[in-house]
Design a protein around this motif. Structure first.
Motif, PDB file in Angstrom:
ATOM      1  N   ARG A 173       0.758  -1.104  -0.055  1.00  0.00           N
ATOM      2  CA  ARG A 173      -0.146   0.086   0.080  1.00  0.00           C
ATOM      3  C   ARG A 173       0.762   1.270  -0.031  1.00  0.00           C
ATOM      4  N   THR A 174       2.096   1.115   0.564  1.00  0.00           N
ATOM      5  CA  THR A 174       2.919   2.453   0.665  1.00  0.00           C
ATOM      6  C   THR A 174       3.390   2.673  -0.615  1.00  0.00           C
ATOM      7  N   GLY A 175       3.466   1.795  -1.818  1.00  0.00           N
ATOM      8  CA  GLY A 175       4.020   1.935  -3.015  1.00  0.00           C
ATOM      9  C   GLY A 175       5.223   1.303  -3.357  1.00  0.00           C
ATOM     10  N   GLU A 176       5.688   0.546  -2.366  1.00  0.00           N
ATOM     11  CA  GLU A 176       7.092  -0.100  -2.439  1.00  0.00           C
ATOM     12  C   GLU A 176       6.698  -1.390  -3.305  1.00  0.00           C
ATOM     13  N   ILE A 177       7.419  -1.746  -4.204  1.00  0.00           N
ATOM     14  CA  ILE A 177       7.536  -2.905  -5.262  1.00  0.00           C
ATOM     15  C   ILE A 177       8.667  -3.744  -5.261  1.00  0.00           C
ATOM     16  N   PHE A 178       8.243  -5.132  -5.169  1.00  0.00           N
ATOM     17  CA  PHE A 178       9.354  -5.979  -4.709  1.00  0.00           C
ATOM     18  C   PHE A 178       9.375  -7.022  -5.600  1.00  0.00           C
ATOM     19  N   ALA A 179      10.248  -7.122  -6.797  1.00  0.00           N
ATOM     20  CA  ALA A 179      10.056  -8.029  -7.765  1.00  0.00           C
ATOM     21  C   ALA A 179      10.739  -9.483  -7.514  1.00  0.00           C
ATOM     22  N   ASN A 180      10.232 -10.385  -8.166  1.00  0.00           N
ATOM     23  CA  ASN A 180      10.648 -11.793  -7.979  1.00  0.00           C
ATOM     24  C   ASN A 180      10.565 -12.242  -6.621  1.00  0.00           C
ATOM     25  N   ALA A 181       9.541 -11.859  -5.664  1.00  0.00           N
ATOM     26  CA  ALA A 181       9.680 -12.129  -4.460  1.00  0.00           C
ATOM     27  C   ALA A 181       9.154 -13.617  -4.416  1.00  0.00           C
ATOM     28  N   VAL A 182       9.800 -14.358  -3.396  1.00  0.00           N
ATOM     29  CA  VAL A 182       9.516 -15.655  -3.046  1.00  0.00           C
ATOM     30  C   VAL A 182       8.646 -16.025  -1.667  1.00  0.00           C
ATOM     31  N   LEU A 183       7.424 -16.224  -1.747  1.00  0.00           N
ATOM     32  CA  LEU A 183       6.729 -16.393  -0.603  1.00  0.00           C
ATOM     33  C   LEU A 183       7.149 -17.498   0.413  1.00  0.00           C
ATOM     34  N   THR A 184       7.501 -17.272   1.440  1.00  0.00           N
ATOM     35  CA  THR A 184       8.083 -18.421   2.450  1.00  0.00           C
ATOM     36  C   THR A 184       6.944 -18.768   3.642  1.00  0.00           C
ATOM     37  N   ARG A 185       6.133 -17.685   3.914  1.00  0.00           N
ATOM     38  CA  ARG A 185       4.920 -18.004   4.939  1.00  0.00           C
ATOM     39  C   ARG A 185       3.815 -17.484   4.455  1.00  0.00           C
ATOM     40  N   LEU A 186       2.549 -18.079   5.115  1.00  0.00           N
ATOM     41  CA  LEU A 186       1.323 -17.477   4.938  1.00  0.00           C
ATOM     42  C   LEU A 186       0.583 -17.891   6.119  1.00  0.00           C
ATOM     43  N   GLU A 187       0.453 -16.828   7.025  1.00  0.00           N
ATOM     44  CA  GLU A 187       0.029 -17.231   8.360  1.00  0.00           C
ATOM     45  C   GLU A 187      -1.632 -16.906   8.579  1.00  0.00           C
ATOM     46  N   MET A 188      -2.184 -17.922   9.347  1.00  0.00           N
ATOM     47  CA  MET A 188      -3.613 -17.637   9.490  1.00  0.00           C
ATOM     48  C   MET A 188      -4.162 -17.388  11.051  1.00  0.00           C
ATOM     49  N   SER A 189      -4.925 -16.590  11.264  1.00  0.00           N
ATOM     50  CA  SER A 189      -5.531 -16.434  12.341  1.00  0.00           C
ATOM     51  C   SER A 189      -7.005 -16.823  12.484  1.00  0.00           C
ATOM     52  N   GLY A 190      -7.224 -18.108  13.158  1.00  0.00           N
ATOM     53  CA  GLY A 190      -8.612 -18.664  12.965  1.00  0.00           C
ATOM     54  C   GLY A 190      -8.843 -19.065  11.498  1.00  0.00           C
ATOM     55  N   ALA A 191      -9.907 -18.415  10.544  1.00  0.00           N
ATOM     56  CA  ALA A 191     -10.000 -18.980   9.354  1.00  0.00           C
ATOM     57  C   ALA A 191      -9.433 -17.964   8.468  1.00  0.00           C
ATOM     58  N   HIS A 192      -8.875 -16.809   8.819  1.00  0.00           N
ATOM     59  CA  HIS A 192      -8.384 -15.698   8.178  1.00  0.00           C
ATOM     60  C   HIS A 192      -7.193 -15.703   7.660  1.00  0.00           C
ATOM     61  N   PHE A 193      -6.599 -14.922   6.769  1.00  0.00           N
ATOM     62  CA  PHE A 193      -5.105 -15.090   6.394  1.00  0.00           C
ATOM     63  C   PHE A 193      -4.783 -13.704   6.969  1.00  0.00           C
ATOM     64  N   CYS A 194      -3.754 -13.557   7.666  1.00  0.00           N
ATOM     65  CA  CYS A 194      -3.341 -12.497   8.491  1.00  0.00           C
ATOM     66  C   CYS A 194      -2.060 -11.784   7.877  1.00  0.00           C
ATOM     67  N   SER A 195      -1.058 -12.579   7.581  1.00  0.00           N
ATOM     68  CA  SER A 195       0.198 -12.206   7.272  1.00  0.00           C
ATOM     69  C   SER A 195       1.283 -13.057   6.039  1.00  0.00           C
ATOM     70  N   ILE A 196       1.907 -12.377   5.537  1.00  0.00           N
ATOM     71  CA  ILE A 196       2.540 -13.191   4.425  1.00  0.00           C
ATOM     72  C   ILE A 196       4.236 -12.926   4.592  1.00  0.00           C
ATOM     73  N   GLY A 197       4.871 -13.751   4.640  1.00  0.00           N
ATOM     74  CA  GLY A 197       6.473 -13.833   4.912  1.00  0.00           C
ATOM     75  C   GLY A 197       6.699 -14.067   3.192  1.00  0.00           C
ATOM     76  N   PHE A 198       7.818 -13.095   3.161  1.00  0.00           N
ATOM     77  CA  PHE A 198       8.514 -13.210   1.653  1.00  0.00           C
ATOM     78  C   PHE A 198       9.861 -12.814   1.685  1.00  0.00           C
ATOM     79  N   VAL A 199      10.558 -13.270   0.693  1.00  0.00           N
ATOM     80  CA  VAL A 199      11.945 -12.985   0.478  1.00  0.00           C
ATOM     81  C   VAL A 199      12.258 -12.061  -0.694  1.00  0.00           C
ATOM     82  N   THR A 200      12.830 -10.978  -0.632  1.00  0.00           N
ATOM     83  CA  THR A 200      13.220 -10.152  -1.891  1.00  0.00           C
ATOM     84  C   THR A 200      14.318 -10.594  -2.427  1.00  0.00           C
TER      85      THR A 200
END
Length: 156
Positions: A33-60
């Protein structure tokens, strides 16, 4: 490319079953949302809280590890499930290849003298993930059947 990722559920499935199916999830770009763009990012984590996705971990591409709340993500473009050897992110390709090769070597050590079907399947999956040529150069894989075409596994 194994296949296109269509949403958070696909991402979660691939990440949760990474050991069984191999590969990694790479997005051509992630824009925050801040406008930062990360090219070729590899997703490493996708965390859930209950039944909702809350955060994504990735490596630039620079190797920076970020954890971002899903509300802070503006866009994930062209997310796809690819073999480790096909990652465009050099930092993660090297890290994941080393991890897979270490696991392949250990697997071959533990199963030395025993060539079960389960062992062959897992060794073949690991070898295809890092690239058959590189795997053959690092580990003796003479016990594997000759494969003409890479096996594709669809889970989502």
């Amino acid at each position: 490319m194994r296949y296109q990722i269509n949403g958070y559920t696909d991402m979660y499935t691939v990440i949760a079953n990474e050991r069984k199916i191999g590969g990694a999830i790479e997005a051509s770009s992630i824009r925050l949302r801040t406008g930062e763009i990360f090219a070729n990012a590899v997703l490493t984590r996708l965390e859930m809280s209950g039944a909702h996705f809350c955060s994504i971990g990735f490596v630039t591409e620079e190797g920076q590890r970020l954890i971002v709340h899903v509300d802070d993500i503006s866009m994930i473009a062209d997310a796809r499930h690819v073999d480790v050897c096909d990652l465009r992110n050099d930092c993660m390709r090297a890290e994941k290849k080393a991890e897979r090769l270490k696991r392949l070597k250990r697997l071959c050590e533990l199963n030395e003298g025993s060539c079960t079907l389960t062992f062959q399947e897992e060794a073949l999956l690991l070898a295809q993930d890092v690239g058959l040529e590189e795997a053959h150069a690092q580990v003796d894989l003479s016990f594997l059947p000759q494969v003409e075409k890479a096996r594709v596994i669809r889970i989502a």
